[in-house]
Structure formats: C-alpha cells, structure tokens
Design an enzyme around this catalytic site. Sequence first.
Site, PDB file in Angstrom:
ATOM      1  N   ASP A  35      58.267  54.879 146.859  1.00  0.00           N
ATOM      2  CA  ASP A  35      57.038  54.793 146.065  1.00  0.00           C
ATOM      3  C   ASP A  35      56.895  56.100 145.283  1.00  0.00           C
ATOM      4  O   ASP A  35      57.364  57.150 145.735  1.00  0.00           O
ATOM      5  CB  ASP A  35      55.819  54.559 146.964  1.00  0.00           C
ATOM      6  CG  ASP A  35      54.654  53.935 146.202  1.00  0.00           C
ATOM      7  OD1 ASP A  35      54.444  52.714 146.335  1.00  0.00           O
ATOM      8  OD2 ASP A  35      53.969  54.674 145.453  1.00  0.00           O
ATOM      9  N   GLU A 164      46.554  38.263 151.238  1.00  0.00           N
ATOM     10  CA  GLU A 164      45.988  39.486 151.788  1.00  0.00           C
ATOM     11  C   GLU A 164      45.053  39.104 152.928  1.00  0.00           C
ATOM     12  O   GLU A 164      44.437  38.049 152.921  1.00  0.00           O
ATOM     13  CB  GLU A 164      45.251  40.266 150.694  1.00  0.00           C
ATOM     14  CG  GLU A 164      46.241  40.881 149.731  1.00  0.00           C
ATOM     15  CD  GLU A 164      45.595  41.701 148.627  1.00  0.00           C
ATOM     16  OE1 GLU A 164      44.493  42.226 148.820  1.00  0.00           O
ATOM     17  OE2 GLU A 164      46.219  41.798 147.563  1.00  0.00           O
ATOM     18  N   PHE A 262      42.034  24.974 151.454  1.00  0.00           N
ATOM     19  CA  PHE A 262      41.620  25.399 150.112  1.00  0.00           C
ATOM     20  C   PHE A 262      40.597  24.458 149.498  1.00  0.00           C
ATOM     21  O   PHE A 262      40.641  24.146 148.309  1.00  0.00           O
ATOM     22  CB  PHE A 262      42.838  25.605 149.195  1.00  0.00           C
ATOM     23  CG  PHE A 262      43.329  27.022 149.277  1.00  0.00           C
ATOM     24  CD1 PHE A 262      43.808  27.530 150.473  1.00  0.00           C
ATOM     25  CD2 PHE A 262      43.270  27.868 148.174  1.00  0.00           C
ATOM     26  CE1 PHE A 262      44.220  28.850 150.586  1.00  0.00           C
ATOM     27  CE2 PHE A 262      43.671  29.191 148.266  1.00  0.00           C
ATOM     28  CZ  PHE A 262      44.148  29.672 149.479  1.00  0.00           C
ATOM     29  N   GLY A 266      32.299  27.527 146.640  1.00  0.00           N
ATOM     30  CA  GLY A 266      31.415  28.688 146.679  1.00  0.00           C
ATOM     31  C   GLY A 266      31.507  29.524 145.422  1.00  0.00           C
ATOM     32  O   GLY A 266      31.655  29.000 144.317  1.00  0.00           O
ATOM     33  N   CYS A 273      45.702  38.382 142.565  1.00  0.00           N
ATOM     34  CA  CYS A 273      46.733  37.412 142.164  1.00  0.00           C
ATOM     35  C   CYS A 273      46.220  36.248 141.335  1.00  0.00           C
ATOM     36  O   CYS A 273      46.661  36.061 140.197  1.00  0.00           O
ATOM     37  CB  CYS A 273      47.440  36.897 143.407  1.00  0.00           C
ATOM     38  SG  CYS A 273      48.440  38.173 144.168  1.00  0.00           S
TER      39      CYS A 273
END
Length: 435
Positions: A35, A164, A262, A266, A273
């Site tokens: 990195d 995530e 899924f 809401g 992403c």
Amino acid sequence: MTVCTMNIAVVGSGYVGTTLAACFADLGHEVTAIDIDEGVVDRLNRGEASIHEPGLDELIEEHAGDRLRATTDYDAIRDCEVTFLALPTPSREDGSIDASIIEGGARSVGEALSGGGNDHLVVVKSTVIPGTTEGTLIPAIEAGSGEAVGERIRVGMNPEFLREGSAVTDFLEPEKLVLGADDDWSHDRLGSVFEPLIERADPAVVEATVREAETIKYANNAFLATKISLINELGNICKEFGVDAYRIADAIGLDDRIGERFLRSGVGWGGSCFPKDVDALRAAAREAGYEPELLDAAVAVNDRQPERLLALLEDHVDLTGARIAVLGLAFKPGTDDVRNSRAIPVIEGLEERGATVVAYDPVAPAPMREHFPGIEYAESAAEALSGADGALVVTDWDEFAALDEEFEGMASPVVIDGRRVVEPREGLTYEGLTW
Ligand SMILES: NC(=O)c1ccc[n+]([C@@H]2O[C@H](COP(=O)([O-])OP(=O)(O)OC[C@H]3O[C@@H](n4cnc5c(N)ncnc54)[C@H](O)[C@@H]3O)[C@@H](O)[C@H]2O)c1
Ligand SMILES: O=c1ccn([C@@H]2O[C@H](COP(=O)(O)OP(=O)(O)O[C@H]3O[C@H](CO)[C@@H](O)[C@H](O)[C@H]3O)[C@@H](O)[C@H]2O)c(=O)[nH]1
C-alpha cells in the site's frame, strides 16, 4: 490431499485488499500486502487492520509477521507468483469510472517485474468496466515492464463479491468464484490460488473470459441495486395503500424466482459499490450507444427515499429549530464505512430545513465528521435521543432494536424508521418508511 501454497502480493490494503491478504494468509499462502499509505502498512505489520470488519483483526493478529507482511515497496512483487490489484476505481463527476489509480498501480507492478524473472500472473480484483483490463491495464503493465503481456507476464480478472460488515465470512465462504482469464495457463494459476478455498468451502466455480468476468461483477451489483429499488418502489406504493411492505416481501420472497434476500425496503442503498458501480455501468452503456432506462430509474427511486423519510418526519414535527436525532451513520451495519451512506442526504435535508442534528453511530462517527464537522455527535443512542424532538433511523444496527426506555428521554417521542429496526410501542409516535 496436499494443497499448494503460493507467494501472493496484494496491491491496495483497503476493504478488499486487507480482507484478501488476511484470508489468503489464513488459507496457507505467503502474502505480501502493498500500500502507498505508510500508516496502513505499519498497522498491518503491527498486527492491526486499518478498517473495521468483524473477524479481520483476529486473522491479521494471527498471521502478521509470519505469513502476512506489508510494505510500501512494489519490488516485493518480484518474489511472488501472483499479484492481485485491489485498488480503488472511483467515479468521475459524470459517473464514469476513473481508472487512473489502478492504471498507475498496474504500471508500477510492470516496473517491479521488469528485467526478466519467473512467470507471473497479475489479477485484477478491482471492479473495472468491461474492456478496461485489455484496453488500459495490460498496456500499463507493458509500459512498466517493457515486455508484451502474454508470455512471462499474464493477466487474469477475479471480481470480488464480499459485502462490507461480513467481508471475512463472505470471502471464506463464497457462493461462487469467478475466474476470468483468456488462456489455460492463467486459468490454472488462478485456480491454484483458490484451491485451498475450493477444498474448504466448495463454491460454484465459474470459468470466464476476462471481459466476461469484468461484466459479471457489474451485472451482479446492478441486479441487486435494482432489486432493492424495486422493493422500495413497491414499498412506497404499499405505504400509500396502508399495507405493510415487509409482509408483502415475505410473501413474494417465497417464490424461488424472486428469492427472499435483498427485499428489505427503506431508505435505500449506499456504500462504496452500488452507487459507483451502477453509475459507471450507466455511463459506459450510454457511451456504447445504449440508454439504460431501468438503471436510471433504479437510481431515481434510490435518490428519492431519503426525501420521503424527511417528509414523513415533517408530518409530525416542525423541523425549523427542532433537535433531531439521527440513529446510524454507516451505510450499513457492521462497518465504519460512510461512503454514499443514506445518512448524508438525510443530514443535509435536515440542515436545509433548519433542524439541529445530533447523530449517533457505534463505529462511524469519525469518518462522518469529515462530511459534517458542525453537527453534534452523541456517545450513545440514549444521549442522541435525550431532549430530541424526533428521531430518524438510518442504519439497521442491532442495538437500535433493543432501545426501549431511551425513547422516554425524548422531548417529543416521534420515530421515523428507515430500516425497520425499532419496535413500535405505546407512547411512541412511530412510522416506518414503507410500512
Ligand atoms: N469495498 C467493498 O466492499 C468492495 C467489494 C468488492 C469489490 N470492490 C472493489 O474493489 C476495489 C477496491 O475497493 P476498496 O473498497 O477495497 O478500496 P479502499 O478505498 O478501501 O482501499 C484502497 C487502498 O488502496 C491504497 N492505494 C491507493 N493507491 C495506491 C497505489 N497506487 N498503490 C498501492 N496502494 C494504493 C489506499 O491507500 C487504500 O488503502 C474497487 O474497485 C471496488 O469497487 C470493493
Ligand atoms: O435488502 C436490502 C439489502 C441491502 N440494502 C442496502 O444496500 C446497500 C448495500 O448493502 P450490501 O450489499 O449488503 O453491502 P455492500 O458491502 O455494499 O456489498 C455490495 O457491494 C459489494 C461491492 O461491489 C459487492 O461485493 C457485494 O456483493 C454487494 O452486496 C446498503 O446501504 C444496505 O443498507 C437495502 O436497503 N435492502
């Protein structure tokens, strides 16, 4: 059966790269994380992750200094057999993909590999628009290395589907692996990298071309984002009909052709992403001469949900001068990521209407301070609710489901729930966005 272990470099130690590096080390590979951020590298070498992801700290602590090492020096790639590029591919202002960071990374990888040496497979892990590997990244590797890709240096594409908040489990227990390559040697080497994972988790393995692999990633995300927008549109209609959208979703989800996952309606989809990838796909489709009307509509529905949440609150509270608690800042529970969080338009909308915002999130206040340095950040949900004239639930953290007498501290007990997490109760004026 003996599983072969390999020397692997992972370039970019963000959400994907750190997960990849830690999990590859856990699968038995020797891993070097690269990195440009010295802080990130130092933390990894000390055995710590720079991001919040359940289970990641434990893996890094276990393998750092042993099978997992980090450096800022691309030359470490020379000793490896495979390099994964897990670099950011952000959006430009017009929504199209900005491949300049990964192009620079590919060039640096090429430079590190210049001057001959062992066979090497460079794998694009980042999400890139179909044609990017061939048209941008291979030329960058060739410019850096001074040799044509396809002989000693070869290239593959392996899109990542982790979420995530559950990145480690998603990586170690994937439903599918997409191995993209345009020749047998590259498919085989990519297969060898994942052999220990295939042995352990038995995922479906999809062998694809590089361009197909690039496309599968966008199709996957566009489908999921559109699925949520469709349930949000249906949810908005349910609300008008006085029907609970979650009961409808439970029923339609029983149809295998729809599926139960899924379907949580809401305040909409955010994160690093879906918004970026749907925008990049729309831009690339337009550039190719196709009008992506359904994807445009998915974005339009998503953009409207935060406004609908605010409008519901306004039905109960005059927002000018009101103190409003915002519960949840992360774009979803389990992460400290606030990129494109729905909390951002919600807080902006409250500020535009003259409200005072007091926000609470168990892990994400620090990154949100960069967006909104001027709002109040509470240490607990109870503190945020204390004296508030209303509350908006924006992230479905489990701890919000356990809130109870905390609502008694509100100046006026109005809760508008954007995630169906709070239990309605006596004494609370409660409304759900789609129920
Ligand atoms: N975040 C996710 O859940 C997720 C899931 C699947 C795919 N992806 C895709 O994976 C890619 C990476 O995403 P991310 O969320 O991990 O990014 P990130 O922003 O979290 O991390 C990127 C890392 O790269 C480093 N970096 C930047 N330039 C560099 C360079 N030239 N050399 C070395 N390191 C450099 C940064 O310091 C940072 O640590 C993107 O294409 C994204 O779309 C992300
Ligand atoms: O029923 C649902 C499910 C999700 N969301 C929202 O959708 C967004 C994205 O959620 P999720 O997909 O769980 O998280 P990400 O980490 O963004 O993961 C998505 O984006 C990653 C990056 O490309 C992919 O790798 C994953 O497969 C894909 O699920 C969040 O704001 C969620 O609150 C809903 O509103 N309703």
